[in-house]
Write a protein that holds these residues in place. Structure first.
Motif, PDB file in Angstrom:
ATOM      1  N   HIS A  49       0.831  -1.205   0.000  1.00 45.84           N
ATOM      2  CA  HIS A  49       0.000   0.000   0.000  1.00 45.84           C
ATOM      3  C   HIS A  49       0.869   1.261   0.000  1.00 45.84           C
ATOM      4  O   HIS A  49       0.638   2.185  -0.786  1.00 45.84           O
ATOM      5  N   VAL A  50       1.838   1.296   0.881  1.00 47.08           N
ATOM      6  CA  VAL A  50       2.674   2.487   1.045  1.00 47.08           C
ATOM      7  C   VAL A  50       3.502   2.754  -0.210  1.00 47.08           C
ATOM      8  O   VAL A  50       3.548   3.890  -0.712  1.00 47.08           O
ATOM      9  N   ILE A  51       4.149   1.717  -0.731  1.00 47.33           N
ATOM     10  CA  ILE A  51       4.990   1.903  -1.915  1.00 47.33           C
ATOM     11  C   ILE A  51       4.141   2.275  -3.123  1.00 47.33           C
ATOM     12  O   ILE A  51       4.516   3.151  -3.913  1.00 47.33           O
ATOM     13  N   ALA A  52       2.977   1.638  -3.292  1.00 46.29           N
ATOM     14  CA  ALA A  52       2.107   1.950  -4.431  1.00 46.29           C
ATOM     15  C   ALA A  52       1.649   3.404  -4.377  1.00 46.29           C
ATOM     16  O   ALA A  52       1.688   4.113  -5.390  1.00 46.29           O
ATOM     17  N   LEU A  53       1.215   3.865  -3.207  1.00 41.97           N
ATOM     18  CA  LEU A  53       0.788   5.264  -3.083  1.00 41.97           C
ATOM     19  C   LEU A  53       1.950   6.223  -3.295  1.00 41.97           C
ATOM     20  O   LEU A  53       1.783   7.275  -3.922  1.00 41.97           O
ATOM     21  N   GLY A  54       3.119   5.867  -2.787  1.00 42.08           N
ATOM     22  CA  GLY A  54       4.306   6.704  -2.987  1.00 42.08           C
ATOM     23  C   GLY A  54       4.679   6.812  -4.455  1.00 42.08           C
ATOM     24  O   GLY A  54       4.988   7.908  -4.952  1.00 42.08           O
ATOM     25  N   CYS A  55       4.626   5.700  -5.172  1.00 42.49           N
ATOM     26  CA  CYS A  55       4.918   5.721  -6.612  1.00 42.49           C
ATOM     27  C   CYS A  55       3.881   6.556  -7.360  1.00 42.49           C
ATOM     28  O   CYS A  55       4.233   7.311  -8.279  1.00 42.49           O
ATOM     29  N   GLY A  56       2.622   6.430  -6.969  1.00 39.10           N
ATOM     30  CA  GLY A  56       1.576   7.232  -7.599  1.00 39.10           C
ATOM     31  C   GLY A  56       1.788   8.717  -7.371  1.00 39.10           C
ATOM     32  O   GLY A  56       1.597   9.529  -8.286  1.00 39.10           O
ATOM     33  N   PHE A  57       2.176   9.085  -6.163  1.00 43.12           N
ATOM     34  CA  PHE A  57       2.440  10.490  -5.845  1.00 43.12           C
ATOM     35  C   PHE A  57       3.572  11.029  -6.724  1.00 43.12           C
ATOM     36  O   PHE A  57       3.456  12.113  -7.312  1.00 43.12           O
ATOM     37  N   ILE A  58       4.646  10.251  -6.817  1.00 40.29           N
ATOM     38  CA  ILE A  58       5.793  10.675  -7.633  1.00 40.29           C
ATOM     39  C   ILE A  58       5.389  10.773  -9.106  1.00 40.29           C
ATOM     40  O   ILE A  58       5.733  11.742  -9.785  1.00 40.29           O
ATOM     41  N   TRP A  59       4.655   9.781  -9.606  1.00 34.62           N
ATOM     42  CA  TRP A  59       4.195   9.779 -10.997  1.00 34.62           C
ATOM     43  C   TRP A  59       3.382  11.040 -11.303  1.00 34.62           C
ATOM     44  O   TRP A  59       3.602  11.705 -12.303  1.00 34.62           O
ATOM     45  N   TYR A  60       2.445  11.347 -10.406  1.00 34.12           N
ATOM     46  CA  TYR A  60       1.577  12.512 -10.605  1.00 34.12           C
ATOM     47  C   TYR A  60       2.378  13.810 -10.554  1.00 34.12           C
ATOM     48  O   TYR A  60       2.187  14.699 -11.383  1.00 34.12           O
ATOM     49  N   ARG A  61       3.260  13.921  -9.572  1.00 38.55           N
ATOM     50  CA  ARG A  61       4.051  15.155  -9.419  1.00 38.55           C
ATOM     51  C   ARG A  61       4.950  15.398 -10.625  1.00 38.55           C
ATOM     52  O   ARG A  61       5.178  16.548 -11.008  1.00 38.55           O
ATOM     53  N   LEU A  62       5.471  14.317 -11.212  1.00 37.91           N
ATOM     54  CA  LEU A  62       6.331  14.457 -12.382  1.00 37.91           C
ATOM     55  C   LEU A  62       5.534  14.566 -13.681  1.00 37.91           C
ATOM     56  O   LEU A  62       6.101  14.845 -14.737  1.00 37.91           O
ATOM     57  N   GLY A  63       4.224  14.330 -13.610  1.00 34.49           N
ATOM     58  CA  GLY A  63       3.372  14.422 -14.794  1.00 34.49           C
ATOM     59  C   GLY A  63       3.698  13.384 -15.855  1.00 34.49           C
ATOM     60  O   GLY A  63       3.603  13.663 -17.046  1.00 34.49           O
ATOM     61  N   LEU A  64       4.073  12.208 -15.422  1.00 30.18           N
ATOM     62  CA  LEU A  64       4.473  11.160 -16.365  1.00 30.18           C
ATOM     63  C   LEU A  64       3.269  10.612 -17.128  1.00 30.18           C
ATOM     64  O   LEU A  64       2.126  10.763 -16.699  1.00 30.18           O
ATOM     65  N   LYS A  65       3.545   9.992 -18.255  1.00 29.17           N
ATOM     66  CA  LYS A  65       2.492   9.466 -19.120  1.00 29.17           C
ATOM     67  C   LYS A  65       2.756   7.995 -19.401  1.00 29.17           C
ATOM     68  O   LYS A  65       3.877   7.502 -19.237  1.00 29.17           O
ATOM     69  N   LEU A  66       1.714   7.317 -19.887  1.00 30.26           N
ATOM     70  CA  LEU A  66       1.875   5.950 -20.368  1.00 30.26           C
ATOM     71  C   LEU A  66       2.688   5.990 -21.661  1.00 30.26           C
ATOM     72  O   LEU A  66       2.760   7.027 -22.317  1.00 30.26           O
ATOM     73  N   PRO A  67       3.286   4.880 -22.074  1.00 30.87           N
ATOM     74  CA  PRO A  67       4.051   4.867 -23.334  1.00 30.87           C
ATOM     75  C   PRO A  67       3.195   5.288 -24.534  1.00 30.87           C
ATOM     76  O   PRO A  67       1.964   5.235 -24.495  1.00 30.87           O
ATOM     77  N   ALA A  68       3.858   5.670 -25.604  1.00 30.43           N
ATOM     78  CA  ALA A  68       3.168   6.209 -26.784  1.00 30.43           C
ATOM     79  C   ALA A  68       2.162   5.227 -27.386  1.00 30.43           C
ATOM     80  O   ALA A  68       1.083   5.631 -27.800  1.00 30.43           O
ATOM     81  N   ASP A  69       2.485   3.962 -27.459  1.00 30.83           N
ATOM     82  CA  ASP A  69       1.566   2.954 -27.990  1.00 30.83           C
ATOM     83  C   ASP A  69       0.656   2.480 -26.866  1.00 30.83           C
ATOM     84  O   ASP A  69       0.763   1.349 -26.389  1.00 30.83           O
ATOM     85  N   GLU A  70      -0.273   3.346 -26.471  1.00 29.48           N
ATOM     86  CA  GLU A  70      -1.099   3.078 -25.294  1.00 29.48           C
ATOM     87  C   GLU A  70      -1.932   1.814 -25.423  1.00 29.48           C
ATOM     88  O   GLU A  70      -2.060   1.051 -24.466  1.00 29.48           O
ATOM     89  N   LYS A  71      -2.502   1.569 -26.593  1.00 30.78           N
ATOM     90  CA  LYS A  71      -3.348   0.381 -26.775  1.00 30.78           C
ATOM     91  C   LYS A  71      -2.558  -0.903 -26.555  1.00 30.78           C
ATOM     92  O   LYS A  71      -3.003  -1.800 -25.844  1.00 30.78           O
TER      93      LYS A  71
END
Length: 142
Positions: free
Chosen positions: A11-33
């Protein structure tokens, strides 16, 4: 591993990774499908493995290592871990499916979705790892 850490680290690591992902504004890879299709397959493999492991544990004789775990009071934790791994795998699959419907949405919706998707993905991987690690320990004792 400390039991408190073992209980909460996914739980803690998943939420921490999500926080970092959101703060950095990261995206899924270009070939999303293709990426979401591969993730969906991975989630199905995780879910299938955990469901099979659950069936194997339930079929173990009562005089095996399961009796030792029952006596030591670890069965409730094991059931909770397997349940959270199954839930994580199913949520991972569902989030992949939902993602297909959001591919044409705005960048902000995609950021929110990708952040939630990442949290679920990390949670699923870590709960899978936790159950697999415990099953390997059970096999060593059995």
């Amino acid at each position: 591993m400390n039991l408190k850490i073992e209980r909460y680290y996914p739980h803690v690591i998943a939420l921490g990774c999500g926080f970092i992902w959101y703060r950095l504004g990261l995206k899924l890879p270009a070939d999303e499908k293709e990426f979401l299709a591969a993730a969906l397959s991975l989630g199905a493999v995780f879910t299938g493995f955990i469901a099979t492991a659950q069936a194997i544990l339930m079929a173990l004789p009562s005089d095996s290592v399961m009796a030792q775990m029952r006596t030591a009071g670890y069965i409730p934790d094991l059931v909770r871990y397997i349940s959270s791994a199954l839930t994580g795998g199913i949520l991972f699959c569902m989030s992949g499916l939902i993602g297909f419907f959001l591919l044409s949405e705005s960048a902000l919706v995609k950021l929110y979705f990708s952040t939630i998707w990442l949290v679920i993905a990390v949670f699923s991987v870590l709960t899978f790892h936790r159950v697999t690690h415990i099953l390997l320990r059970i096999m060593r004792r059995g």
